[in-house]
Design a protein around this motif. Structure first.
Motif, PDB file in Angstrom:
ATOM      1  N   MET A  98       0.750  -1.039   0.029  1.00  0.00           N
ATOM      2  CA  MET A  98       0.051  -0.041  -0.022  1.00  0.00           C
ATOM      3  C   MET A  98       0.789   1.250   0.094  1.00  0.00           C
ATOM      4  SD  MET A  98      -3.364   0.574   2.437  1.00  0.00           S
ATOM      5  CE  MET A  98      -3.557  -1.284   2.460  1.00  0.00           C
ATOM      6  N   ASN A 105       2.294   5.109  -1.810  1.00  0.00           N
ATOM      7  CA  ASN A 105       1.664   6.370  -2.161  1.00  0.00           C
ATOM      8  C   ASN A 105       1.355   6.225  -3.835  1.00  0.00           C
ATOM      9  OD1 ASN A 105       1.667   7.343   0.133  1.00  0.00           O
ATOM     10  ND2 ASN A 105       3.410   8.458  -0.359  1.00  0.00           N
ATOM     11  N   HIS A 138       0.482   3.879  -5.663  1.00  0.00           N
ATOM     12  CA  HIS A 138      -0.804   2.997  -6.261  1.00  0.00           C
ATOM     13  C   HIS A 138      -2.123   3.263  -5.583  1.00  0.00           C
ATOM     14  CE1 HIS A 138       2.077   0.447  -8.052  1.00  0.00           C
ATOM     15  NE2 HIS A 138       2.664   0.064  -7.083  1.00  0.00           N
ATOM     16  N   TYR A 139      -2.113   4.444  -4.747  1.00  0.00           N
ATOM     17  CA  TYR A 139      -3.376   4.784  -4.009  1.00  0.00           C
ATOM     18  C   TYR A 139      -4.047   5.530  -4.666  1.00  0.00           C
ATOM     19  CZ  TYR A 139      -6.046   7.394  -0.701  1.00  0.00           C
ATOM     20  OH  TYR A 139      -7.274   8.147  -0.213  1.00  0.00           O
ATOM     21  N   GLU A 140      -5.338   5.035  -4.733  1.00  0.00           N
ATOM     22  CA  GLU A 140      -6.405   5.995  -5.455  1.00  0.00           C
ATOM     23  C   GLU A 140      -7.593   5.865  -4.736  1.00  0.00           C
ATOM     24  OE1 GLU A 140      -8.195   5.374  -9.519  1.00  0.00           O
ATOM     25  OE2 GLU A 140      -5.904   5.544  -9.708  1.00  0.00           O
ATOM     26  N   ARG A 141      -8.578   7.024  -4.434  1.00  0.00           N
ATOM     27  CA  ARG A 141      -9.569   6.829  -3.561  1.00  0.00           C
ATOM     28  C   ARG A 141     -10.668   5.872  -4.217  1.00  0.00           C
ATOM     29  NH1 ARG A 141     -10.335  13.018  -2.224  1.00  0.00           N
ATOM     30  NH2 ARG A 141      -8.624  13.093  -0.761  1.00  0.00           N
ATOM     31  N   SER A 155     -12.099   7.297   2.690  1.00  0.00           N
ATOM     32  CA  SER A 155     -10.697   7.899   2.446  1.00  0.00           C
ATOM     33  C   SER A 155     -11.194   9.328   3.227  1.00  0.00           C
ATOM     34  CB  SER A 155     -10.390   8.116   1.118  1.00  0.00           C
ATOM     35  OG  SER A 155     -10.108   6.968   0.487  1.00  0.00           O
ATOM     36  N   ARG A 190      -7.083   5.912   4.093  1.00  0.00           N
ATOM     37  CA  ARG A 190      -6.860   5.645   2.624  1.00  0.00           C
ATOM     38  C   ARG A 190      -7.749   4.228   2.305  1.00  0.00           C
ATOM     39  NH1 ARG A 190      -1.613   6.617   0.231  1.00  0.00           N
ATOM     40  NH2 ARG A 190      -1.108   8.832   1.112  1.00  0.00           N
ATOM     41  N   ASN A 191      -8.869   4.400   1.708  1.00  0.00           N
ATOM     42  CA  ASN A 191      -9.895   2.984   1.346  1.00  0.00           C
ATOM     43  C   ASN A 191      -9.808   2.322   2.525  1.00  0.00           C
ATOM     44  OD1 ASN A 191     -10.078   4.241  -1.173  1.00  0.00           O
ATOM     45  ND2 ASN A 191      -8.317   3.185  -2.065  1.00  0.00           N
ATOM     46  N   ASP A 209      -0.391   3.237   7.171  1.00  0.00           N
ATOM     47  CA  ASP A 209      -0.507   4.110   6.298  1.00  0.00           C
ATOM     48  C   ASP A 209      -2.104   4.330   5.906  1.00  0.00           C
ATOM     49  OD1 ASP A 209       2.231   4.621   5.731  1.00  0.00           O
ATOM     50  OD2 ASP A 209       2.170   2.449   4.505  1.00  0.00           O
TER      51      ASP A 209
END
Lengths: 319, 562, 274
Positions: free
Chosen positions: A1, A3, A5-8, B11, B23-24, B218
């Motif tokens: 996890m 930064n 690859h993160y997408e809301r 989020s 985050r998710n 995270d």
């Protein structure tokens, strides 16, 4: 996890920052302002002020404390809280509550702080901080000094009036005013504020979950609608003057013959009371009208804040 | 069991922040669960818990995506007031949560605000459940930590929530109190069926009381596992700053594959394996006890109470502190620990008797001068941070006194506590452990002969606590004598070479740490909880008692080899 | 000079005195009265003196004020500050007006003014020293004062001891760590500047620490229905349910009114004007 690859995944349900303060945020500013100025006053109460002759050379107020509040946060809510702190922590507690004139003091201090806070558009500008500090003292002390001097002026009309008293009040008021500007306005106003406001700017706001005030942006939680505010301010000014004249009455009446007083004195007092009551009602109604419908964000302001935020970010990068 | 909290694709970003804090997040919490939320600093634990009662997003407006369903209600569509009836929240700094003057008022505040006509019954019920009746009329600002925490808990329970969130109960309480709080929570969970969520760093509490563990990293959960499974993930937990409990460390060092949850299980596990302890000569902690650094002569001290009489705190103390002493000052609340430290620091002078530090009577010098020989560090780091950066705080003392080469001293001290890279940050922005080390740096730069610390390890997670303990051990080279007032028995076991037990303002015992743990009467009276390894050693019938995991393991190895 | 433990005029002492005053632990008649009755009582004594210039009446009201102060058992700190304040005010004004050629007329005029101010001040001392913050805040609430005001009063009192303590700690930190001037200087001006500097500097940590504390407090207020109660009248009703006007309240108010009327009657019978 990580930064990259993160997408809301969830649907966004709120966007951006609301430029208006929420109710709890106002409460927070109010309570903080109250607590800090209250503490400052308690400390001053504990420290005995040295007197040089008849003039109190002590510090009448740690003006830098509420000044910092109005410079960094919403001037309206900070100015509303600070004088209450003084009343609650010191006057009520020390049994020094003087009723009506307490209200006068509250209104004067509120007005002074609010105007000073509105003058400081940039919390990092030393010039604005100086102007703000002096403004507080001038408005606050000047309002009360002017009232006192008016008493003397009325007194001078009649030569029979107690000799020496008017001059001495003029003298003491003038001297006291000068001392206050120097000690409270500069020594314990502008100079500490010049250091404290920039030191706290950007540091204290995140602790309270707020965004730092950005130079030039519309003040968050600013007085509800300017037009209404002017009405309220004028009403408050008139009101506070009336409160002061209540005191003045006591000396003024000496001008009249006793019978005259018997006939008209009381009714004059009632006129004054009526005026005060009316002022208070007008202020409250105006305030209520002003705060109503405040929750709808105004589009222009939102844009301005977004722009200011972008600039603030740039500044951070530059620094 | 049915889910009571369901988080999907959540989020969240704080206003003005550069990145999302959550985050998710996808998470389900079952009704009646007892969940520990764990994770390092900045993993989003607290923010997550604040989404349950709607503080996020209704109070903290920011970017909010996804949904949180609490007891069938979408928190986004609801409000803080409505959700407060479902979710109670006890803060880490619970003292500031108390808004009313007396305990009873505090508990009644919520029910009255919400206009519940049965508020009196609710208050009475909760006060009885938590044994608060005797404190009903007390002022909230005069409560001890444990009493204040219980009051805060009672105040949220009075709204009859289904879920109670408790943020780091161990942080501000002494271990005995923390265990009491956890037992109350356990009771609420088992008897009343409440769902309990705690944010916790201390593995031994998690293992002993909770039913499941959510590991955050995270801004999202890494996993949510049953407690039995979670305690076996010691490696992963340690990676996220939660070292395994001592009993687990002992068992894994001995190759026992199952992880015990408490001392009793560990003892029976080890006995069932036929592991017995052999008497081993443990290294003694020497004391020189030759050169006196500080001394009290028949010191009496007390404070005026509101009623006007003097409440005695210290009653005729005669103590001699020697160079080379590493003293742990222990005792219950009101035993006079802090008062004694302040006497040594010269912040106040005794009502009768004398305090002499390095040959100087404290009556003869103002505190500003005494601080050159005795440095006192307050319990709360935020009270020590007077300046806008750590460096300025450390430099305040040496630069003001124009010490020869003070810049070099400051740099050296910051390096010693490993804070050189944070030197220009404000102390308040640092993590708990860093804050403590920063206060140590402030003390060190004062170059005192006598260093006085008030609870230097409270409110720290285990790894930061170990950090501070080892920094303290390092100090022996520069400081002649260190006195630490503490409840932390790990610190006592690992660092001290002399323990002074205060009771009612008198010295109840003046012993070495190992002897202390052989006296259960003293431990109970001073409200001390020995480290697990000591208790385990006692359960295994060891004499002398082990003070560290290594000592216990060595002894068991020796037993196996016999 | 050897240091000694002092119980008087130390920060600790003042803190205790404040707490004692704030929570009216000295007892006294007004503490057992309904707070609303106390406020009405105060209003009577605070307003009446402004409607007369008859010295006899004012003297009577001044005596009434003095009696109330005794009945309310006002503490020495508050009383001391009041007397010092009143005394110095008179002395300075007298000196100043003599300087400008005033005469004994002036003194009498001032005496009358101070009689009036003193009577009002003593009534307010007696009333507000006797009202603990909760009662005062409830009374304000029942008079429909703004919610923020009544909360401010009760919260202020709760915070006061904690904030004074916090300031004390930070200030002690400066005393321990900041170098004091070697020599006090003329009239100890260096020491005064040093203390002033420490007091001002202490506000930096105090601002930040208080901000952090207030945030938790306001969040907690929110979760416990503080804002909710402002729009829902039920909470207000429950909170104020315990307020009752008792025969004692009525008796005290009636006695006061009779005594005030008595003063005016005396004034009419033996009028003295300056």
């Amino acid at each position: 996890m990580t930064n990259s690859h993160y997408e809301r995944a969830g649907a966004l349900r709120t966007a951006g920052v609301n430029p208006r303060l929420s109710t709890p945020q106002k409460l927070m500013v109010f309570v903080l302002s109250m607590a800090l100025f209250g503490l400052a006053n308690i400390i001053l109460e504990i420290i005995p002020g040295p007197h040089i002759g008849p003039v109190d050379m002590g510090v009448s107020n740690f003006i830098f404390v509420p000044l910092t509040m109005v410079a960094l946060f919403s001037p309206f809510w900070a100015a509303l809280g600070a004088p209450l702190g003084e009343i609650v922590f010191v006057d009520l507690l020390m049994g020094d509550f003087s009723g009506l004139s307490e209200l006068e003091g509250y209104l004067q201090m509120f007005l002074a702080l609010y105007i000073a806070g509105s003058i400081i558009r940039n919390p990092r500008s030393k010039v604005q901080i100086w102007v703000g500090a002096i403004t507080v003292i001038v408005i606050d002390k000047f309002l009360s000094a002017v009232v006192d001097l008016t008493k003397v002026w009325i007194g001078l009309e009649d030569a029979e009036f107690v000799e020496g008293l008017p001059e001495s009040i003029l003298f003491l008021e003038g001297l006291g005013f000068g001392v206050d500007v120097v000690i409270s306005g500069i020594l314990f106003g502008a100079i500490p504020a010049m250091w404290l406001i920039p030191a706290l700017h950007g540091k204290i706001e995140p602790l309270m979950g707020m965004r730092p005030r950005v130079p030039g942006e519309p003040v968050p939680g600013d007085a509800p609608r300017t037009g209404w505010f002017v009405v309220v301010a004028i009403a408050i000014a008139i009101g506070s003057a009336f409160f002061s004249f209540l005191e003045a009455w006591d000396i003024e009446v000496g001008v009249f013959e006793a019978e005259f007083l018997e006939q008209y004195g009381m009714s004059f007092l009632w006129v004054a009371f009526g005026a005060i009551a009316l002022t208070v009602v007008v202020s409250l109604v105006a305030y209520w009208l002003g705060t109503r419908g405040k929750e709808q964000p105004d589009v222009g302001a939102a844009d301005a804040v977004a722009k200011a935020e972008a600039e603030a970010r740039k500044e951070k990068v530059d620094a | 069991m049915s889910p009571i909290i369901q988080v999907s694709d959540l989020s969240f970003r704080y206003p003005g922040a550069g990145a999302d804090t959550l985050r998710n997040v996808n998470l389900t919490i079952e009704r009646g669960d007892f969940v520990a939320v764990v994770g390092g600093n900045g993993s989003g634990k607290t923010t997550l818990c604040k989404t349950f009662n709607g503080l996020v997003p209704h109070y903290w407006a920011g970017d909010f995506a996804g949904e949180v369903i609490v007891d069938g209600v979408d928190t986004f569509e609801s409000g803080v007031a409505e959700l407060s009836a479902k979710v109670g929240y006890v803060y880490q700094d619970f003292m500031n949560q108390l808004v009313r003057p007396t305990v009873r008022d505090e508990v009644a505040f919520g029910p009255i605000n919400f206009g519940h006509p049965d508020h009196a019954e609710r208050v009475a019920e909760v006060m009885e459940q938590l044994d608060l009746e005797p404190l009903a009329g007390r002022f909230t600002w005069a409560l001890s930590g444990g009493q204040a925490h219980t009051t805060a808990l009672a105040a949220v329970l009075a709204l009859r929530p289904e879920i109670v969130v408790v943020d780091e109960p161990v942080a501000e309480l002494d271990p005995a109190r923390a265990h009491e709080i956890y037992r109350s929570l356990q009771w609420l969970n088992e008897e009343l069926g409440l769902t309990i969520i705690t944010i916790e760093h201390h593995a031994e509490f998690i293992a002993q009381y909770t039913k499941s563990v959510v590991l955050m990293a995270d801004g999202a959960p890494v996993w949510h596992l049953d407690i039995d499974e979670a305690v076996n993930r010691t490696g992963e937990l340690a990676e996220h700053g939660i070292p395994a409990p001592q009993v687990v460390q002992v068992c894994s060092a001995l190759g026992v594959e199952r992880s015990p949850r408490d001392v009793d299980t560990a003892a029976s596990l080890l006995t069932s394996r036929g592991l017995t302890a052999a008497p081993v000569e443990f290294a003694a902690r020497p004391r020189e006890a030759r050169c006196v650094v500080a001394q009290t002569v028949d010191v009496h001290h007390g404070y005026k109470t509101v009623a006007g009489d003097v409440l005695p705190v210290l009653r005729g103390l005669n103590l001699e502190l020697y160079a080379g002493d590493r003293i742990a000052l222990v005792g219950g609340n009101g035993s006079g620990k802090t008062t004694l430290l302040k006497q040594f620091a010269g912040l106040s002078v005794p009502r009768s008797g004398e305090v002499v530090i390095d040959g100087v009577n404290t009556r003869s010098r103002p505190p500003g001068k005494l601080s050159e020989i005795a440095a006192y560090l307050y319990q709360h780091p935020q009270q020590m941070f007077l300046k806008d950066s750590i460096r300025n705080d450390v430099a305040l003392f040496p630069s003001g006194r124009k010490f020869e080469g003070w810049e070099a001293i400051v740099d050296e001290v910051l390096r010693r506590v490993k804070l050189a890279e944070f030197a220009d940050r404000d102390g308040r922005g640092l993590s708990g452990g860093q804050q403590r080390r920063a206060t140590l740096a402030i003390g060190l730069a004062m170059r005192p002969k006598l260093l006085l610390l008030d609870e230097p390890t409270s409110s720290l997670d285990v790894s930061s606590r170990d950090d501070v303990t080892s920094t303290l051990a390092d100090l022996a080279q520069v400081i002649e004598c260190t006195v630490v007032a503490t409840h932390d028995m790990h610190l006592v076991a690992e660092w001290a070479n002399r323990v002074i037990v205060l009771e009612g303002g008198e010295v109840a015992a003046d012993v070495d740490p190992r002897t202390l743990f052989t006296r259960p009467d003293l431990l109970t009276r001073a409200r001390l909880v020995p480290p697990q390894v000591v208790m385990l050693g006692a359960r295994l019938g060891m004499d002398p008692l082990p003070l560290s995991v290594d000592e216990l393991v060595a002894s068991l190895h020796a037993g196996a080899n016999v | 000079m050897a240091r000694k433990q002092r119980d008087i005029l130390s920060v600790e002492w003042i803190k205790l005195e404040l707490i004692r005053t704030a929570y009216a632990t000295r007892g006294g008649l007004f503490t057992i009265m309904d707070p609303r009755a106390v406020i009405i009582w105060y209003a009577i004594l605070a307003f009446v003196p402004w409607f007369t210039h008859n010295v006899t009446v004012l003297a009577g009201l001044f005596v009434l004020g003095a009696i109330s102060v005794v009945i309310a058992r006002v503490g020495p700190l508050v009383l001391g500050l009041f007397i010092i304040g009143l005394g110095f005010e008179i002395i300075y004004l007298v000196i100043a007006s003599l300087m400008f050629g005033g005469n004994w007329e002036t003194l009498i005029a001032l005496g009358v003014l101070n009689l009036k101010l003193g009577a009002v001040s003593m009534a307010s001392m007696a009333a507000f020293v006797s009202l603990d913050p909760e009662k005062l805040s409830d009374a304000l609430l029942s008079f429909r004062a703004p919610h923020l005001l009544s909360f401010g009063v009760s919260y202020g009192y709760r915070m006061l001891p904690i904030m004074v303590e916090e300031f004390n700690t930070v200030f002690d930190g400066y005393r321990l760590r900041m170098m004091a001037p070697d020599k006090p200087g003329f009239l100890a001006w260096r020491t005064i500047v040093h203390w002033g500097k420490m007091a001002v500097l202490s506000f930096y940590p105090i601002f930040l620490n208080t901000a952090k504390n207030v945030r938790t407090t306001v969040e907690a207020l929110e979760t416990r229905g503080f804002t909710y109660a402002q729009s829902d009248p039920r909470g207000r009703k429950l909170r104020l349910a315990y307020l009752r006007i008792t025969p004692l309240d009525v008796a005290v108010l009636a006695t006061t009114i009779i005594l005030v009327v008595g003063c005016f009657w005396l004034g009419a019978a033996f009028p003295v004007y300056r």
